[in-house]
Design a protein around this motif. Structure first.
Motif, PDB file in Angstrom:
ATOM      1  N   TRP A   1       0.650 -25.281  17.426  1.00 46.53           N
ATOM      2  CA  TRP A   1       2.011 -25.823  17.555  1.00 46.53           C
ATOM      3  C   TRP A   1       2.975 -25.137  16.596  1.00 46.53           C
ATOM      4  CZ3 TRP A   1       5.429 -28.551  20.283  1.00 46.53           C
ATOM      5  CH2 TRP A   1       6.578 -29.010  19.630  1.00 46.53           C
ATOM      6  N   ILE A   2       2.539 -24.990  15.331  1.00 52.52           N
ATOM      7  CA  ILE A   2       3.424 -24.387  14.332  1.00 52.52           C
ATOM      8  C   ILE A   2       3.776 -22.953  14.743  1.00 52.52           C
ATOM      9  CG2 ILE A   2       3.528 -23.528  11.949  1.00 52.52           C
ATOM     10  CD1 ILE A   2       1.823 -25.956  11.123  1.00 52.52           C
ATOM     11  N   ARG A   3       2.798 -22.219  15.284  1.00 52.11           N
ATOM     12  CA  ARG A   3       3.048 -20.813  15.609  1.00 52.11           C
ATOM     13  C   ARG A   3       3.846 -20.648  16.894  1.00 52.11           C
ATOM     14  NH1 ARG A   3      -1.448 -16.752  15.329  1.00 52.11           N
ATOM     15  NH2 ARG A   3       0.341 -15.452  14.803  1.00 52.11           N
ATOM     16  N   GLN A   4       3.484 -21.436  17.927  1.00 50.13           N
ATOM     17  CA  GLN A   4       4.153 -21.258  19.214  1.00 50.13           C
ATOM     18  C   GLN A   4       4.423 -22.583  19.911  1.00 50.13           C
ATOM     19  OE1 GLN A   4       1.420 -18.349  20.352  1.00 50.13           O
ATOM     20  NE2 GLN A   4       2.878 -16.693  20.056  1.00 50.13           N
ATOM     21  N   PRO A   5       5.397 -23.324  19.384  1.00 54.80           N
ATOM     22  CA  PRO A   5       5.654 -24.661  19.958  1.00 54.80           C
ATOM     23  C   PRO A   5       5.994 -24.605  21.453  1.00 54.80           C
ATOM     24  CG  PRO A   5       7.351 -24.036  18.342  1.00 54.80           C
ATOM     25  CD  PRO A   5       6.270 -23.037  18.237  1.00 54.80           C
ATOM     26  N   LYS A   6       6.612 -23.505  21.896  1.00 55.01           N
ATOM     27  CA  LYS A   6       7.020 -23.434  23.310  1.00 55.01           C
ATOM     28  C   LYS A   6       5.822 -23.310  24.245  1.00 55.01           C
ATOM     29  CE  LYS A   6      11.792 -21.965  22.864  1.00 55.01           C
ATOM     30  NZ  LYS A   6      11.881 -22.307  21.432  1.00 55.01           N
ATOM     31  N   ASN A   7       4.677 -22.848  23.725  1.00 54.03           N
ATOM     32  CA  ASN A   7       3.476 -22.824  24.559  1.00 54.03           C
ATOM     33  C   ASN A   7       2.999 -24.236  24.880  1.00 54.03           C
ATOM     34  OD1 ASN A   7       3.539 -20.126  24.458  1.00 54.03           O
ATOM     35  ND2 ASN A   7       1.653 -19.839  23.275  1.00 54.03           N
ATOM     36  N   VAL A   8       3.336 -25.178  24.004  1.00 56.85           N
ATOM     37  CA  VAL A   8       2.915 -26.565  24.208  1.00 56.85           C
ATOM     38  C   VAL A   8       3.970 -27.305  25.019  1.00 56.85           C
ATOM     39  CG1 VAL A   8       2.273 -28.712  23.049  1.00 56.85           C
ATOM     40  CG2 VAL A   8       1.694 -26.500  22.010  1.00 56.85           C
ATOM     41  N   LYS A   9       5.220 -27.125  24.647  1.00 56.31           N
ATOM     42  CA  LYS A   9       6.346 -27.810  25.306  1.00 56.31           C
ATOM     43  C   LYS A   9       7.427 -26.763  25.550  1.00 56.31           C
ATOM     44  CE  LYS A   9       7.207 -32.503  23.788  1.00 56.31           C
ATOM     45  NZ  LYS A   9       7.895 -33.279  22.722  1.00 56.31           N
TER      46      LYS A   9
ATOM     47  N   GLY B   1       4.474  -3.191   8.901  1.00 55.29           N
ATOM     48  CA  GLY B   1       4.539  -4.555   9.421  1.00 55.29           C
ATOM     49  C   GLY B   1       4.656  -5.587   8.321  1.00 55.29           C
ATOM     50  N   ARG B   2       5.038  -6.775   8.701  1.00 58.78           N
ATOM     51  CA  ARG B   2       5.176  -7.837   7.717  1.00 58.78           C
ATOM     52  C   ARG B   2       3.800  -8.336   7.289  1.00 58.78           C
ATOM     53  NH1 ARG B   2       4.748 -12.412  10.932  1.00 58.78           N
ATOM     54  NH2 ARG B   2       5.103 -13.595   9.059  1.00 58.78           N
ATOM     55  N   ALA B   3       3.814  -9.134   6.251  1.00 59.99           N
ATOM     56  CA  ALA B   3       2.559  -9.594   5.680  1.00 59.99           C
ATOM     57  C   ALA B   3       1.698 -10.238   6.755  1.00 59.99           C
ATOM     58  CB  ALA B   3       2.861 -10.604   4.584  1.00 59.99           C
ATOM     59  N   PRO B   4       0.428  -9.788   6.923  1.00 61.25           N
ATOM     60  CA  PRO B   4      -0.426 -10.418   7.898  1.00 61.25           C
ATOM     61  C   PRO B   4      -0.847 -11.804   7.414  1.00 61.25           C
ATOM     62  CG  PRO B   4      -1.642  -8.773   6.647  1.00 61.25           C
ATOM     63  CD  PRO B   4      -0.229  -8.740   6.160  1.00 61.25           C
ATOM     64  N   GLY B   5      -0.488 -12.173   6.207  1.00 62.99           N
ATOM     65  CA  GLY B   5      -0.967 -13.428   5.646  1.00 62.99           C
ATOM     66  C   GLY B   5      -2.394 -13.223   5.221  1.00 62.99           C
ATOM     67  N   VAL B   6      -3.043 -14.266   4.838  1.00 61.48           N
ATOM     68  CA  VAL B   6      -4.405 -14.153   4.357  1.00 61.48           C
ATOM     69  C   VAL B   6      -5.318 -14.222   5.577  1.00 61.48           C
ATOM     70  CG1 VAL B   6      -5.725 -14.905   2.356  1.00 61.48           C
ATOM     71  CG2 VAL B   6      -3.420 -15.723   2.683  1.00 61.48           C
ATOM     72  N   ALA B   7      -6.556 -13.751   5.430  1.00 60.37           N
ATOM     73  CA  ALA B   7      -7.494 -13.724   6.554  1.00 60.37           C
ATOM     74  C   ALA B   7      -7.430 -15.025   7.353  1.00 60.37           C
ATOM     75  CB  ALA B   7      -8.894 -13.500   6.021  1.00 60.37           C
TER      76      ALA B   7
ATOM     77  N   GLY C   1       7.954 -17.545  13.730  1.00 59.92           N
ATOM     78  CA  GLY C   1       7.302 -16.284  13.376  1.00 59.92           C
ATOM     79  C   GLY C   1       6.235 -16.451  12.295  1.00 59.92           C
ATOM     80  N   VAL C   2       5.516 -17.567  12.333  1.00 65.36           N
ATOM     81  CA  VAL C   2       4.528 -17.854  11.281  1.00 65.36           C
ATOM     82  C   VAL C   2       3.223 -17.113  11.575  1.00 65.36           C
ATOM     83  CG1 VAL C   2       3.327 -19.687  10.038  1.00 65.36           C
ATOM     84  CG2 VAL C   2       5.563 -20.154  11.063  1.00 65.36           C
ATOM     85  N   SER C   3       2.674 -16.430  10.568  1.00 72.09           N
ATOM     86  CA  SER C   3       1.389 -15.745  10.751  1.00 72.09           C
ATOM     87  C   SER C   3       0.282 -16.794  10.814  1.00 72.09           C
ATOM     88  CB  SER C   3       1.133 -14.792   9.585  1.00 72.09           C
ATOM     89  OG  SER C   3       0.806 -15.542   8.427  1.00 72.09           O
ATOM     90  N   GLU C   4      -0.858 -16.403  11.384  1.00 69.85           N
ATOM     91  CA  GLU C   4      -1.968 -17.342  11.539  1.00 69.85           C
ATOM     92  C   GLU C   4      -2.431 -17.911  10.185  1.00 69.85           C
ATOM     93  OE1 GLU C   4      -4.843 -16.996  14.424  1.00 69.85           O
ATOM     94  OE2 GLU C   4      -5.698 -18.805  13.514  1.00 69.85           O
ATOM     95  N   GLY C   5      -2.589 -17.017   9.196  1.00 70.96           N
ATOM     96  CA  GLY C   5      -3.057 -17.466   7.881  1.00 70.96           C
ATOM     97  C   GLY C   5      -2.073 -18.443   7.238  1.00 70.96           C
TER      98      GLY C   5
END
Ligand code: HEC
Ligand code: HEC
Length: 278
Positions: A244-252, A176-182, A261-265
């Motif tokens: 918003w950054i991760r899932q803008p369509k959930n908001v609008k 998988g791709r980088a999970p990002g930092v904790a 496709g931004v990881s949470e970290g």
């Protein structure tokens, strides 16, 4: 006229000529930017030499982990097949169209060991090469995966086309791709600034501190920290900004801002940087 006055006048005339020449190149449209025209051999060699010394210097202090681990090579093979072969090709495999017509053209990497130490191949893969098509994988692959693929590149010169086909057929999906930092640590604004550029946010947004051609596809993010709402809808809190950054369509649901496709970290770090834009 004294000697020094003549020298000064000559210098001024040369400077004027140089500036006029530069002006013609920049504004006159004489320089051919097409990727279908080649660099002169001398220009190509100059760029290549500059690049090689830059990489060597920047990679000089990186400690190399053991690379001959069998599991590492299995993972590296899958990563190479999924992320590199399109541009670089492999033993018995041509590049895809996107890799064939780039300028500079990405080489097959079977000879990379003649030019690069393992840590330099890791560095190039992590950071990419500016002004060429070589992408930076730092925000796409985690540290282990970067070394995995660098290890597999070491193996390429020894692989016959059959052995390459076998090595890449055996493995399932690449790790998988980088999970990002904790995810639940607090954001790191400087890392966030890097992440914004590596997720191509500046392709649509003008963002202070990030070089871009000042696009207007999305709203400028200057002063975001002082806005009370995100996208005119959502209270401007750090958690909402991450959402918003991760899932803008959930908001609008109908928004033109894509899911990047931004990881949470990584989103948390971006939010920390955006919070500094008052
Ligand atoms: C979109 C195309 C593209 C992809 C995908 C790509 N590269 Fe590259 N790569 C390039 C280009 C272009 C260069 C620069 C060639 C040059 O300057 O001579 C390059 C250069 C390199 C170099 C230095 C090559 C040399 O011969 O000196 C290495 C090592 C490298 N890439 C590794 C990788 C790895 C590992 C991957 C997969 C994780 C990868 N690349 C994916 C386009 C790509
Ligand atoms: C393809 C273009 C595009 C890309 C790429 C893009 N955005 Fe956006 N962004 C938009 C658009 C369009 C809006 C306005 C959306 C709306 O209000 O429905 C927006 C809105 C926003 C907002 C709200 C701004 C405000 O004034 O309220 C933020 C914050 C934001 N984007 C951050 C990002 C980040 C971070 C990235 C990178 C991960 C990114 N955007 C990538 C198009 C883009």
């Amino acid at each position: 006229m004294g000697k020094s006055a003549i020298a000064l006048a000559t210098f001024a005339a040369l400077l004027g000529a140089a500036l006029a020449g530069a002006g013609v190149v920049v504004y006159g449209g004489v320089y051919d930017v097409s990727a279908s025209s080649q660099h002169l051999q001398a220009v190509h060699s100059l760029l290549e030499t500059t690049m090689q010394h830059s990489v060597r210097w920047r990679a000089r202090n990186i400690a190399t982990p053991p690379l001959d681990d069998a599991q590492r090579l299995v993972r590296g093979a899958a990563l190479f097949r999924d992320h590199c072969v399109q541009c670089h090709g492999a033993p018995g495999v041509a590049q895809a169209d996107i890799g064939k017509s780039m300028q500079p053209v990405p080489g097959p990497l079977v000879d990379a060991l003649q030019r690069w130490r393992p840590r330099e191949i890791y560095w190039i893969t992590r950071h990419g090469i500016k002004m060429s098509g070589m992408p930076a994988w730092q925000f796409r692959l985690d540290e282990e995966a970067l070394w995995d693929v660098a290890a597999f590149v070491q193996l390429l010169p020894t692989l016959s086309p059959q052995a390459y086909a076998q090595a890449t057929a055996q493995t399932a999906a690449a790790p998988g791709r980088a999970p990002g930092v904790a995810p639940n640590r607090s954001g790191d604004a400087e890392r966030g600034r890097l992440a914004l550029a590596q997720y191509a946010c500046q392709a649509c947004h003008t963002i202070p501190g990030i070089t871009s051609s000042s696009p207007n596809v999305g709203p400028p993010l200057q002063g975001l920290a002082s806005r009370s709402l995100i996208a005119g809808k959502l209270a401007n809190t750090p958690d909402n900004l991450v959402g918003w950054i991760r899932q803008p369509k959930n908001v609008k649901p109908l928004t033109a801002m894509p899911d990047m496709g931004v990881s949470e970290g990584d989103a948390r770090d971006m939010a920390a940087y955006l919070a500094t834009l008052r």
